[in-house]
Scaffold this motif. Structure first.
Motif, PDB file in Angstrom:
ATOM      1  N   ILE A  76       5.269   0.173  -1.773  1.00 34.22           N
ATOM      2  CA  ILE A  76       4.291   1.072  -2.403  1.00 34.22           C
ATOM      3  C   ILE A  76       2.785   0.424  -2.337  1.00 34.22           C
ATOM      4  N   ASP A  77       2.045   1.633  -1.887  1.00 36.81           N
ATOM      5  CA  ASP A  77       0.844   1.225  -1.447  1.00 36.81           C
ATOM      6  C   ASP A  77      -0.177   1.655  -2.541  1.00 36.81           C
ATOM      7  N   ALA A  78      -1.450   1.239  -2.595  1.00 32.31           N
ATOM      8  CA  ALA A  78      -2.451   1.461  -3.438  1.00 32.31           C
ATOM      9  C   ALA A  78      -3.876   1.579  -2.890  1.00 32.31           C
ATOM     10  N   HIS A  79      -3.737   2.304  -1.716  1.00 31.35           N
ATOM     11  CA  HIS A  79      -5.054   2.388  -0.943  1.00 31.35           C
ATOM     12  C   HIS A  79      -6.023   3.537  -1.190  1.00 31.35           C
ATOM     13  N   GLY A 107       0.510   5.207  -4.310  1.00 33.44           N
ATOM     14  CA  GLY A 107       2.072   5.211  -4.421  1.00 33.44           C
ATOM     15  C   GLY A 107       2.628   4.985  -5.743  1.00 33.44           C
ATOM     16  N   PHE A 108       1.985   4.136  -6.568  1.00 31.20           N
ATOM     17  CA  PHE A 108       2.604   3.822  -7.977  1.00 31.20           C
ATOM     18  C   PHE A 108       2.733   5.140  -8.686  1.00 31.20           C
ATOM     19  N   HIS A 109       1.665   6.152  -8.520  1.00 31.39           N
ATOM     20  CA  HIS A 109       1.604   7.329  -9.374  1.00 31.39           C
ATOM     21  C   HIS A 109       2.729   8.285  -8.572  1.00 31.39           C
ATOM     22  N   THR A 110       2.648   8.368  -7.307  1.00 32.40           N
ATOM     23  CA  THR A 110       3.752   9.479  -6.958  1.00 32.40           C
ATOM     24  C   THR A 110       5.238   8.973  -7.024  1.00 32.40           C
ATOM     25  N   LEU A 111       5.551   7.612  -6.986  1.00 36.34           N
ATOM     26  CA  LEU A 111       6.784   7.117  -7.262  1.00 36.34           C
ATOM     27  C   LEU A 111       7.137   7.387  -8.847  1.00 36.34           C
ATOM     28  N   ALA A 112       6.176   7.146  -9.513  1.00 36.94           N
ATOM     29  CA  ALA A 112       6.559   7.466 -11.331  1.00 36.94           C
ATOM     30  C   ALA A 112       6.726   8.918 -11.303  1.00 36.94           C
TER      31      ALA A 112
END
Length: 331
Positions: A76-79, A107-112
């Motif tokens: 999970i990226d947070a770029h 990516g934390f948001h999209t995976l959630a």
């Protein structure tokens, strides 16, 4: 496991012989002899070898070959980058224009969001498995597969195979950095108390299969030869070896699905070495081989032309000294 260069995320460089005479990892005498050439292809659990490698340089990082270890790691990226178009946020899941995406940033948001759509908790919050915080603020969520299926790797920003934007998948053909490894950017730090990967959740396996991360059983899933490369070979009279060309170039193209950890240099070098052998045997024109390699490599790694040209020249030159005959043997 295999060593990473001290302070870096990449494998230790090959030995001078391997750099001077490029060849496929399967043909390398270094790996059976206990040396670390060819990155994750040299991964081992042999304790004597491990002690020898890290005893010679305790500052080496630790890489884990995901496929050989039976792992699927959710990276999970947070770029801080601009989100893509709506059709690439969650591939295969349409997001209507009236849905407000304000605040969706990583990516934390999209995976959630994906997990919520399936009525499941996000893997980022899965305290039952090994989770590792990365120096860049991302998270690696480790799962074991528990079967012999060859889950494929991907990059979340890819227009092709992807699970979610800014969510990469580390599986066959890539490696992951072990917790505790220190790079120039910082330390890969495990979260919570769990230090073992849990089994891959069924819903997540279904999502990976839906998004193309699992080829058909017993089929190597070769990717098609790029049209320009195919035309070049056909125009040069090399149509009889199209299937072979496709199989040689497929691993190079597959690197385009993974931004790092795919051993791109080794993969391209191996393809160039093989095509060099076909050229030497008169089965493929030299110019057509170069053009096919160049097109496949540029598709996989755009903007790395200088690196690509060096690898192609070196690999072809080595292969030209070893003609590859119809029986697959070299002279």
């Amino acid at each position: 496991m295999h060593p990473l260069a001290a302070g870096r995320k990449t494998p230790v460089a090959n030995c001078s012989d391997c750099r001077a005479r490029p060849h496929a990892p399967a043909d390398c005498p270094c790996i059976p002899a206990g040396r670390w050439c060819h990155g994750f292809h040299a991964a081992t659990l042999d304790q004597d070898r491990i002690q020898r490698w890290w005893g010679s340089n305790p500052r080496f990082g630790i890489g884990v070959s995901c496929g050989r270890a039976g792992l699927v790691v959710i990276d999970i990226d947070a770029h801080p980058v601009q989100p893509p178009t709506r059709d690439r946020i969650l591939p295969g899941i349409p997001i209507a224009d009236h849905i407000d995406l304000t605040g969706l940033a990583n990516g934390f948001h999209t995976l959630a969001v994906l997990a919520a759509l399936r009525g499941q908790p996000s893997p980022a919050d899965d305290a039952s498995t090994l989770r590792v915080r990365t120096p860049s603020g991302g998270l690696h969520v480790w799962y074991r597969t528990g079967d012999a299926r060859h889950w494929q790797s991907s990059v979340g920003s890819s227009p092709g195979r992807a699970l979610a934007w800014q969510v990469d998948i580390r599986a066959h053909g890539s490696y992951i950095i072990a917790p505790g490894t220190t790079t120039r950017q910082g330390v890969y730090t495990p979260l919570g108390s769990v230090r073992e990967p849990a089994g891959l959740p069924l819903w997540l396996a279904q999502e990976l299969e839906r998004t193309g991360h699992l080829p058909a059983p017993s089929i190597p899933a070769p990717r098609p030869v790029p049209p320009r490369a195919r035309q070049a070979v056909l125009a040069a009279g090399g149509g009889r070896d199209q299937n072979l060309l496709a199989s040689v170039l497929a691993p190079v193209e597959a690197c385009g699905q993974v931004s790092e950890g795919a051993a791109f240099s080794d993969t391209l070098n191996r393809a160039a070495y093989t095509l060099g052998g076909l050229v030497a045997a008169g089965r493929l024109p030299h110019e057509a081989a170069e053009q096919a390699l160049r097109q496949a490599a540029r598709t996989a790694r755009p903007g790395q032309e200088r690196r690509v040209e060096q690898i192609i020249r070196s690999g072809l030159a080595a292969g030209l000294n070893r003609p590859l005959q119809d029986n697959g043997r070299r002279q």
